[in-house]
Design an enzyme around this catalytic site. Structure first.
Site, short mmCIF file in Angstrom:
data_model
loop_
_atom_site.label_atom_id
_atom_site.label_comp_id
_atom_site.label_asym_id
_atom_site.label_seq_id
_atom_site.Cartn_x
_atom_site.Cartn_y
_atom_site.Cartn_z
N LYS A 277 4.08 1.12 -5.85
CA LYS A 277 5.87 0.24 -6.90
C LYS A 277 4.60 -0.80 -7.04
CE LYS A 277 8.19 1.81 -3.24
NZ LYS A 277 7.34 2.45 -1.92
N ALA B 99 1.07 -1.24 0.10
CA ALA B 99 -0.04 0.26 0.33
C ALA B 99 0.61 1.37 -0.04
CB ALA B 99 -0.75 0.23 1.17
N PRO B 100 0.43 1.94 -0.87
CA PRO B 100 -0.58 2.74 -1.71
C PRO B 100 -0.47 2.23 -2.55
CG PRO B 100 0.48 4.89 -1.28
CD PRO B 100 1.24 3.83 -0.33
N ASP C 92 9.75 -3.49 0.32
CA ASP C 92 9.56 -1.90 1.07
C ASP C 92 9.12 -2.34 2.62
OD1 ASP C 92 10.48 0.59 0.95
OD2 ASP C 92 7.77 1.55 0.13
N CYS D 75 12.24 4.09 3.14
CA CYS D 75 12.43 5.88 3.22
C CYS D 75 13.05 6.14 4.71
CB CYS D 75 10.88 5.79 2.68
SG CYS D 75 9.60 5.63 4.00
N ASP E 105 -1.10 -6.32 1.38
CA ASP E 105 -0.97 -5.83 2.70
C ASP E 105 -0.64 -5.95 4.27
OD1 ASP E 105 1.41 -2.31 3.22
OD2 ASP E 105 -0.45 -2.85 4.37
N ASP F 256 0.43 -10.64 7.08
CA ASP F 256 1.05 -9.80 7.56
C ASP F 256 2.94 -10.57 6.78
OD1 ASP F 256 3.81 -9.82 9.51
OD2 ASP F 256 2.43 -10.20 10.90
#
Lengths: 681, 185
Positions: free
Chosen positions: A392, A388-389, A454, A511, A410, A437
């Site tokens: 990617k 999400a969202p 990610d 990130c 997700d 999970d």
């Protein structure tokens, strides 16, 4: 207020310098003060008389103004000085002080209603009526005098002096200004020293004369009270950085680098509002100068970037359509063929017909990178573990041209809604959205050609987007997050099909810019999974990952990972590592599916038992499970049940275990020995 | 997740046939790579998905499977089939009657309005009354679908504010109805 407050202070002679000003400064800083004794009654009286005069004068303000100006223009020795010497801040405060006296009695001058006053000064500035104004007049004037020359020179005053500048008096005036400046400077210096405030108006004098602790207290206080101090702070930050850049030449004698760094960190915390913990963590990633640039960049918003949905349109067509709607844009860079950077938009970008028709998605430039590194090929099976969202995920699908399969996972079903929305809007047909999970994944399904992880992270790379990170991340987060990331990465590795003809790749990205969440996690995965290796991410820019950080050594191949910084690349802080899986995960690997099953299947009881062995090996062998369970509760009391405890042997084992643990963490196991040997000596 | 029953298949195809022509058959025709599209029902929603994908999706537990392939719509509790905006790509591919709207009519349509005569740019000939339509912009971007309010010939005589097409679904729903449009476990 009709006439500037400055004007009022220009009437009459200044008073003699008094202790009160300093007393007040100190009081504000929370230092002990001897109360000025004689002042109270005196000032009150004076004010009263002055008030009377002012009221009388009131009906004809214009001529007064004129005369004042005149005197200023021609022979303004006195007024100028007065005016210089008048500090806006202080003046207000004093006004208030006395205003209060007005109402009540003389005693207030000691420290009574002090705190309240400090805050209310704006209010008074703005909404006092004329009459009050004139009352202030006299006060101000008095105060200006009382304070004498102890001043922060204001731009305001400067401009005042300049506005009377004419060709005739320019030389004299400038001389006077020079002189005044020199005086100012001297005065300011004295004051600074007096009040133990530290600035560095003349050169990088980072530390004040007095005790550091006192300084801190003062800076803290002043931070909360005075706006202009931010400028001082900033000045000091830049100066400290200058010193740190050239420490040998610029440093004050007797000051260590650590002191400077500590000071700098404190200033950064105060200036940008970071928690000290996070500030230090981020600061340690960079050189001081770069760190400053990083913190600065975190205050600026990153440019808005959209990604063309190549399933629906081409970038050129999209750009044209958006330009027709009044959007100013430009390709985001040579490295991407689908990104468009938006400079200005007259329309809401999230609601244009093109957006709704799925021609583009708003996606940060940084989140192109992991997908570019992954470079999924048509007809592959790809897993996006935390999707999400959906930026990617849809990018993956677009790269695969709607062939193959993308599993978008997700764990959060609410967020998954937005993901499904984006997938549907962009016309992506090869996506299966599920919500597991991520740690369960190889058990749900394995055999992926490529996996994109990610990972959820602290978000230290996107502080410009979410400034709350500055304060709400603490030590615990930097333990729990990496822990989860490690688990996720291991399960991601196990989900990859090493025998895939086209793939067998895994991309790990966050990130975040901290080493704990990036290099450490990757290094951990490398140590736990001998069947993966790092490969070049194939991104043409970005900085190399760390191979050593604060005494930790990582595998040299971590150079192949990429870091991105807001200040260096003008994209969000980001980290990308690309792995290739070259063999199956050994069944006995830590956290591997087989072993994990055993662990996970085991009930809570058994896990506790795993932790109990305080005993040596022989003991464990001798005991069966039941006795172990029994002994668990009463280890301390019933030692007789066990064989004798061999301390020496235990020490050996413990040392060995410690060494192993350190090696696993990338620390030098020899460093463990050093302190011990010293102790022995 | 399961294949559709006979009744359900009928309901779905009936609905789709309102908008599409004979080419609808192509949806389930085998593709060149040997794969074909199948219909799958998961938690009342109907999906069109490649068979290979559907087979893989069987490994996902029902509670965790949120979406796959293209969602066509959902069955209501009373057993009717409701087509969703997410079916637009498929409808647009096979549409029989089309309606193109002018740029000034795009935003009103995307905000959920019916289409008035003044906003119509082009209109398929020979469209009868109450027939499913797919709505495009003038540059052929599908925006939604609806039902014709008048036949083509009748709508020619309509005054500019007269409604030509009743809206059924539009792209704006991705923003407006995100909460209800998609399954949330």
């Amino acid at each position: 207020m009709g006439q500037g407050r400055r004007m009022k202070r220009k009437q009459g002679m200044p008073d003699a310098l008094s202790e009160e000003h300093f007393a007040n400064l100190k009081r504000r800083a929370g230092l002990p003060v001897e109360p000025p004794v004689e002042k109270a009654s005196l000032s009150n009286k004076k004010r009263k008389t002055a008030k009377g005069a002012a009221v009388a004068k009131k009906p004809e303000p214009a001529p007064k103004k004129a005369s004042a100006k005149k005197s200023n223009g021609k022979a303004k020795k006195l007024p100028v000085q007065e005016q210089d010497s008048d500090d806006e801040e202080m003046g207000d405060e004093f006004d208030l002080d006395q205003l209060e006296d007005d109402g009540s009695s003389d005693e207030d001058v000691s420290s009574g209603g002090k705190k309240k006053n400090i805050w209310s000064d704006d209010e008074n500035d703005s909404d006092d009526a004329e009459e009050d104004d004139s009352v202030f007049d006299s006060d101000d004037q008095e105060e200006g005098g009382k304070k004498g020359k102890f001043v922060f020179s204001d731009d305001e005053d400067e401009s005042d002096a300049e506005e009377k500048l004419t060709a005739a008096n320019i030389a004299g005036l400038s001389r006077r200004l020079d002189k005044k400046l020199a005086e100012d400077k001297a005065i300011t210096e004295t004051e600074m020293q007096e009040s133990a405030m530290q600035t560095n108006i003349d050169g990088p004098k980072i530390f004040g004369e007095e005790d550091d602790d006192e300084d801190d207290e003062l800076t803290d206080k002043s931070k909360s009270l005075l706006a202009p101090d931010l400028q001082l702070l900033r000045q000091r930050i830049t100066d400290t950085i200058r010193v740190l850049d050239d420490f040998a030449n610029l440093a004050e004698e007797g000051r260590s680098r650590a002191e400077y760094t500590a000071q700098l960190l404190k200033d950064i915390c105060a200036y940008y509002g970071y928690s000290p913990y996070l500030a230090e963590k981020l600061f340690n990633l960079f050189t001081p100068r770069e760190a400053f640039a990083f913190f600065e960049a975190n205050e600026m918003p990153r440019p808005v970037v959209i990604r063309t949905n190549t399933l629906r349109t081409h970038r050129r067509d999209l750009a044209q359509a958006l330009i027709n709607r009044g959007v100013t844009l430009e390709p985001v860079g040579k490295w991407s063929k689908v990104g468009l950077q938006i400079f200005e938009a007259n329309v809401p970008l999230g609601a244009t017909p093109e957006y709704l028709a799925g021609h583009y998605i708003i996606q940060a430039a940084a989140s192109f990178l992991p997908v570019m590194a992954l470079s999924p090929q048509p007809n592959e099976r790809v897993l996006d573990m935390a999707s999400a969202p959906g930026g990617k995920t849809t990018y993956c699908s677009a790269m695969m041209n709607n062939t193959g399969i993308v599993f978008a996972n997700d764990p959060n079903k609410e967020r998954a809604k937005g993901l499904i929305g984006n997938v549907a809007r962009l016309g992506v047909r090869n996506v299966i959205v599920c919500s597991y999970d991520g740690r369960e994944f190889p058990r749900v399904m394995g055999g992926f050609d490529r996996v994109l992880l990610d990972a959820p992270c602290s978000g230290t790379g996107v502080i410009s987007k979410d400034p709350s990170v500055k304060t709400n991340k603490d030590e615990k987060d930097f333990i729990s997050l990496p822990h989860m990331q490690k688990q996720l990465l291991l399960s991601a590795i196990d989900s990859v099909n090493h025998a895939s003809e086209t793939g067998g790749f895994l991309v790990y990205s966050t990130c975040s810019v901290t080493v704990e969440e990036n290099e450490s996690v990757v290094a951990y995965a490398l140590s736990r999974r001998p069947n993966v290796k790092l490969v070049d991410a194939g991104i043409p820019f970005g900085k190399e990952g760390f191979t050593s950080y604060m005494g930790k050594k990582f595998h040299p191949s971590l150079k192949l990972t990429r870091r991105f910084y807001p200040h260096a690349h003008n994209i969000d802080g980001f980290y990308v590592a690309k792995f290739q899986k070259i063999g199956p995960t050994p069944p006995n690997a830590i956290g591997a599916a087989g072993k994990k099953n055993g662990n996970a299947a085991a009930s809570g009881d058994e896990e506790v038992i795993d932790k109990t062995p305080i005993t040596t090996d022989e003991d464990t062998e001798m005991e069966d499970k039941s006795t172990k369970k029994k002994s668990k509760g009463k280890t301390g009391t019933e030692k007789s049940d066990f064989s004798a405890f061999d301390e020496e042997e235990d020490v050996k084992y413990m040392e060995k275990a410690k060494k192993n643990a350190m090696r696993r963490r990338g620390l030098d196991p020899k460093s463990l020995k050093k302190p011990k040997s010293q102790e022995k000596k | 997740m399961r294949p559709l029953t006979e009744e359900e298949t009928q309901a779905v195809f009936k609905k789709l046939a309102e908008y599409t022509g004979a080419s609808l058959k192509n949806i389930i025709a085998p593709q060149e790579d040997g794969d074909r599209n199948v219909f799958r029902l998961s938690q009342n929603r109907v999906y069109v998905v490649r068979l290979s994908m559907a087979n893989l999706a069987t490994s996902i537990a029902r509670d965790n499977l949120l979406s796959l392939g293209t969602c066509l719509g959902k069955f209501t509790k009373s057993g009717k089939f409701r087509i969703h905006i997410t079916a637009l790509p498929i409808l647009a591919e096979h549409a029989r009657h089309k309606l193109w709207i002018r740029p000034n009519g795009v935003m009103p349509f995307l905000y959920g309005g019916n289409i008035v005569k003044a906003h119509v740019g082009r209109f398929s000939e020979d469209c009868p009354e109450h027939q499913g339509l797919v709505v495009y912009t003038m540059d052929d971007v599908p925006l939604g679908f609806g039902v014709s309010a008048r036949s083509t010939a009748e709508s020619r005589r309509l005054d500019p504010t007269g409604v030509v097409c009743f809206r059924q679904a539009d792209c704006g729903e991705y923003l407006r109805d995100e909460d209800t449009l998609f399954q949330s476990g």
